[in-house]
Design a protein around this motif. Structure first.
Motif, PDB file in Angstrom:
ATOM      1  N   ARG A   1      -7.752   1.312  -7.081  1.00 37.12           N
ATOM      2  CA  ARG A   1      -8.418   0.024  -6.893  1.00 37.12           C
ATOM      3  C   ARG A   1      -7.564  -1.142  -7.380  1.00 37.12           C
ATOM      4  O   ARG A   1      -7.594  -2.232  -6.803  1.00 37.12           O
ATOM      5  N   TYR A   2      -6.796  -0.911  -8.448  1.00 35.27           N
ATOM      6  CA  TYR A   2      -6.046  -1.998  -9.054  1.00 35.27           C
ATOM      7  C   TYR A   2      -4.548  -1.818  -8.809  1.00 35.27           C
ATOM      8  O   TYR A   2      -4.008  -0.721  -8.981  1.00 35.27           O
ATOM      9  N   PRO A   3      -3.844  -2.888  -8.443  1.00 36.97           N
ATOM     10  CA  PRO A   3      -2.398  -2.793  -8.201  1.00 36.97           C
ATOM     11  C   PRO A   3      -1.626  -2.499  -9.485  1.00 36.97           C
ATOM     12  O   PRO A   3      -2.033  -2.912 -10.579  1.00 36.97           O
ATOM     13  N   THR A   4      -0.516  -1.810  -9.353  1.00 36.15           N
ATOM     14  CA  THR A   4       0.388  -1.519 -10.465  1.00 36.15           C
ATOM     15  C   THR A   4       1.678  -2.307 -10.270  1.00 36.15           C
ATOM     16  O   THR A   4       2.351  -2.169  -9.249  1.00 36.15           O
ATOM     17  N   GLN A   5       2.006  -3.139 -11.251  1.00 37.11           N
ATOM     18  CA  GLN A   5       3.187  -3.982 -11.164  1.00 37.11           C
ATOM     19  C   GLN A   5       4.459  -3.133 -11.209  1.00 37.11           C
ATOM     20  O   GLN A   5       4.563  -2.170 -11.956  1.00 37.11           O
ATOM     21  N   ILE A   6       5.446  -3.500 -10.381  1.00 34.59           N
ATOM     22  CA  ILE A   6       6.768  -2.878 -10.438  1.00 34.59           C
ATOM     23  C   ILE A   6       7.630  -3.721 -11.360  1.00 34.59           C
ATOM     24  O   ILE A   6       7.932  -4.884 -11.049  1.00 34.59           O
ATOM     25  N   ASP A   7       8.026  -3.153 -12.492  1.00 39.62           N
ATOM     26  CA  ASP A   7       8.801  -3.898 -13.483  1.00 39.62           C
ATOM     27  C   ASP A   7      10.296  -3.672 -13.295  1.00 39.62           C
ATOM     28  O   ASP A   7      10.721  -2.646 -12.746  1.00 39.62           O
ATOM     29  N   PRO A   8      11.124  -4.614 -13.749  1.00 41.41           N
ATOM     30  CA  PRO A   8      12.580  -4.426 -13.677  1.00 41.41           C
ATOM     31  C   PRO A   8      12.997  -3.119 -14.346  1.00 41.41           C
ATOM     32  O   PRO A   8      12.441  -2.728 -15.378  1.00 41.41           O
ATOM     33  N   GLY A   9      13.953  -2.437 -13.744  1.00 44.99           N
ATOM     34  CA  GLY A   9      14.433  -1.183 -14.299  1.00 44.99           C
ATOM     35  C   GLY A   9      13.628   0.026 -13.867  1.00 44.99           C
ATOM     36  O   GLY A   9      13.941   1.154 -14.248  1.00 44.99           O
TER      37      GLY A   9
ATOM     38  N   TYR B   1       2.373  -2.085  -6.289  1.00 44.08           N
ATOM     39  CA  TYR B   1       1.900  -1.120  -5.292  1.00 44.08           C
ATOM     40  C   TYR B   1       0.442  -0.781  -5.599  1.00 44.08           C
ATOM     41  O   TYR B   1      -0.001  -0.825  -6.748  1.00 44.08           O
ATOM     42  N   LYS B   2      -0.280  -0.476  -4.547  1.00 40.05           N
ATOM     43  CA  LYS B   2      -1.709  -0.200  -4.687  1.00 40.05           C
ATOM     44  C   LYS B   2      -1.980   1.253  -4.328  1.00 40.05           C
ATOM     45  O   LYS B   2      -1.905   1.649  -3.176  1.00 40.05           O
ATOM     46  N   GLU B   3      -2.287   2.038  -5.354  1.00 35.03           N
ATOM     47  CA  GLU B   3      -2.602   3.447  -5.170  1.00 35.03           C
ATOM     48  C   GLU B   3      -4.079   3.692  -5.405  1.00 35.03           C
ATOM     49  O   GLU B   3      -4.688   4.562  -4.790  1.00 35.03           O
TER      50      GLU B   3
ATOM     51  N   ASP C   1       0.836  -1.192   0.000  1.00 37.37           N
ATOM     52  CA  ASP C   1       0.000   0.000   0.000  1.00 37.37           C
ATOM     53  C   ASP C   1       0.874   1.245   0.000  1.00 37.37           C
ATOM     54  O   ASP C   1       1.910   1.293   0.662  1.00 37.37           O
ATOM     55  N   THR C   2       0.449   2.248  -0.730  1.00 38.39           N
ATOM     56  CA  THR C   2       1.231   3.486  -0.796  1.00 38.39           C
ATOM     57  C   THR C   2       0.857   4.471   0.300  1.00 38.39           C
ATOM     58  O   THR C   2       1.549   5.468   0.491  1.00 38.39           O
ATOM     59  N   PHE C   3      -0.216   4.188   1.025  1.00 40.49           N
ATOM     60  CA  PHE C   3      -0.669   5.170   2.020  1.00 40.49           C
ATOM     61  C   PHE C   3      -0.811   4.575   3.419  1.00 40.49           C
ATOM     62  O   PHE C   3      -0.205   5.044   4.369  1.00 40.49           O
ATOM     63  N   LEU C   4      -1.584   3.508   3.558  1.00 39.41           N
ATOM     64  CA  LEU C   4      -1.839   2.950   4.884  1.00 39.41           C
ATOM     65  C   LEU C   4      -1.287   1.533   4.967  1.00 39.41           C
ATOM     66  O   LEU C   4      -2.015   0.552   4.813  1.00 39.41           O
ATOM     67  N   ASP C   5       0.013   1.409   5.155  1.00 43.71           N
ATOM     68  CA  ASP C   5       0.623   0.089   5.330  1.00 43.71           C
ATOM     69  C   ASP C   5       0.154  -0.499   6.665  1.00 43.71           C
ATOM     70  O   ASP C   5      -0.065   0.231   7.631  1.00 43.71           O
ATOM     71  N   GLU C   6       0.021  -1.814   6.713  1.00 44.91           N
ATOM     72  CA  GLU C   6      -0.477  -2.482   7.921  1.00 44.91           C
ATOM     73  C   GLU C   6       0.460  -2.233   9.096  1.00 44.91           C
ATOM     74  O   GLU C   6       1.665  -2.466   9.009  1.00 44.91           O
TER      75      GLU C   6
END
Length: 413
Positions: free
Chosen positions: A340-348, A336-338, A125-130
């Motif tokens: 409703r849908y997560p955005t994949q972190i790609d290499p580079g 990361y989830k900013e 999560d980008t805002f409220l991590d557990e």
């Protein structure tokens, strides 16, 4: 009627007769009980085999939590492994009887993944991590950052075989060549679902054997030629108590090194890491501010930095903390989830969204993702000016320790 041989002898004979009758009754009940137990265990073996697709050793499952003769498929929507549809899981419950009706109590879960998979393994999560700490609503002497409620997973040996916590063991086996569908590894997780904190050392060893067996059998089922790794004999309970951030040799060693050349200021004074292992697929470091430091720092804050928070609130329910995590090889499937849908972190790629920062690298030809979360919103603003340098120190230290190249860091700010 007993022949009259005297009052005492008759009494003794009567007692002997009664004991014989009782023995027959007890023996009969014992035979019935043994028969019922054998029937329950045979049925449990069948259920475990079907629910877990033959991947789990049924006797090991039944030995967990002191032993269970009756196990069934738990839940209104039963979880049953389909080897053709990985990832999948089986969930088994301990069967008891109450008021003449069967009931289930959580007992065991086996989760199996074929890696890589389409969906990310880790969504941050980008805002409220557990929060890793237990919230307390009262108490002037509160020390909620002394102990975390969330265990950090420890490596199995050098980490190449997998990782574990007090109630779950995950074993990963790598395919000698990609199997059908591009599978390069199988990960099997054996999880004790009974009451938290009651898993014994013997049960952790059973879980490790269950995970190892399941990983090897699942690999064979999907055509993944592999060698199943040997596992450590002892799996100590992962620590939950935070200690001083200085002088550390674990996965928080980077922070101890960083502090040697820096004024700590508002940064955490406490840390909890995991053993450093050469081939871990994931590792973490938890940092937090203790109550004495909170009391030192809080009066120095501006009104804007405090917001509506009081000193009591910080001490009892909104602690200040930072967490770093690293993911390697197949575990580097991170998003990361900013919205409703997560955005994949790609290499580079590298970036900074909300309270989350991430960087990427290549380690022995395979991907790695490094992240830092400043867990409490107001605290992240308080230390914002130092987070870029802190994250750079973490990512560079970890990349160097793991022999990684092509480290990509987010821009400052």
């Amino acid at each position: 009627m007993l022949p009259d041989r005297g009052r005492w002898r008759n009494a003794v004979n009567l007692l002997l007769c009664m004991a014989a009758v009782a023995g027959v009754l007890v023996g009969g009940w014992s035979m019935l009980d043994t028969y019922e137990t054998r029937k329950h265990r045979a049925e449990s073996r069948r259920v475990i085999g079907e629910a877990c697709a033959g991947l789990a050793d049924a006797d090991e499952v039944m030995r967990l939590d002191g032993g269970a003769d009756r196990l069934g498929i738990s839940g209104l929507n039963p979880e049953i492994i389909d080897i053709e549809g990985l990832p999948d899981r089986c969930e088994l419950g301990r069967v008891g009887v109450k008021a003449g009706k069967d009931y289930f109590r959580s007992h065991f879960t086996l989760a199996v993944r074929a890696l890589p998979q389409a969906d990310p393994l880790h969504v941050l999560d980008t805002f409220l991590d557990e929060s890793p700490f237990v919230r307390r609503v009262s108490g002037d002497d509160a020390d909620i950052t002394a102990r975390t409620r969330i265990e950090q997973r420890h490596p199995l040996g050098d980490g190449s075989a997998g990782d574990y916590d007090s109630s779950a063991v995950a074993v990963t086996v790598r395919c000698a060549a990609p199997a059908e569908g591009g599978t390069t590894a199988i990960r099997a997780s054996a999880i004790a679902d009974y009451a938290a904190g009651t898993t014994t050392a013997a049960d952790r060893r059973r879980l490790s054997r269950l995970a190892r067996t399941a990983a090897g059998r699942a690999a064979a089922e999907v055509g993944c030629a592999t060698s199943v790794p040997e596992l450590p004999a002892d799996l100590p309970v992962p620590a939950r108590d935070l200690g001083s951030a200085t002088g550390r040799q674990d996965s928080c060693g980077w922070y101890a090194e960083y502090l040697r050349g820096q004024d700590r200021g508002r940064l955490p004074d406490r840390a909890l890491g995991v053993p450093v292992a050469a081939a871990s697929r994931q590792e973490s470091c938890l940092l937090a501010v203790g109550p004495s430091e909170v009391k030192r720092i809080f009066p120095q804050l501006t009104e804007e930095e405090r917001g509506r928070a009081s000193l009591r609130e910080v001490l009892t329910s909104s602690p200040w903390w930072i967490r770093t995590r690293a993911f390697f090889e197949e575990e580097a499937a991170v998003a990361y989830k900013e919205t409703r849908y997560p955005t994949q972190i790609d290499p580079g790629e590298a970036g900074h969204k909300g309270q989350l920062r991430w960087a990427t690298a290549t380690c022995q030809g395979r991907p790695a993702v490094f992240t830092l979360s400043a867990g409490e919103f107001r605290y992240s603003r308080m230390v914002e000016s130092r987070l870029a340098a802190l994250f750079t120190a973490y990512a560079e230290h970890t990349a160097a320790r793991r022999g990684c190249v092509n480290l990509v860091l987010p821009g400052a700010g």
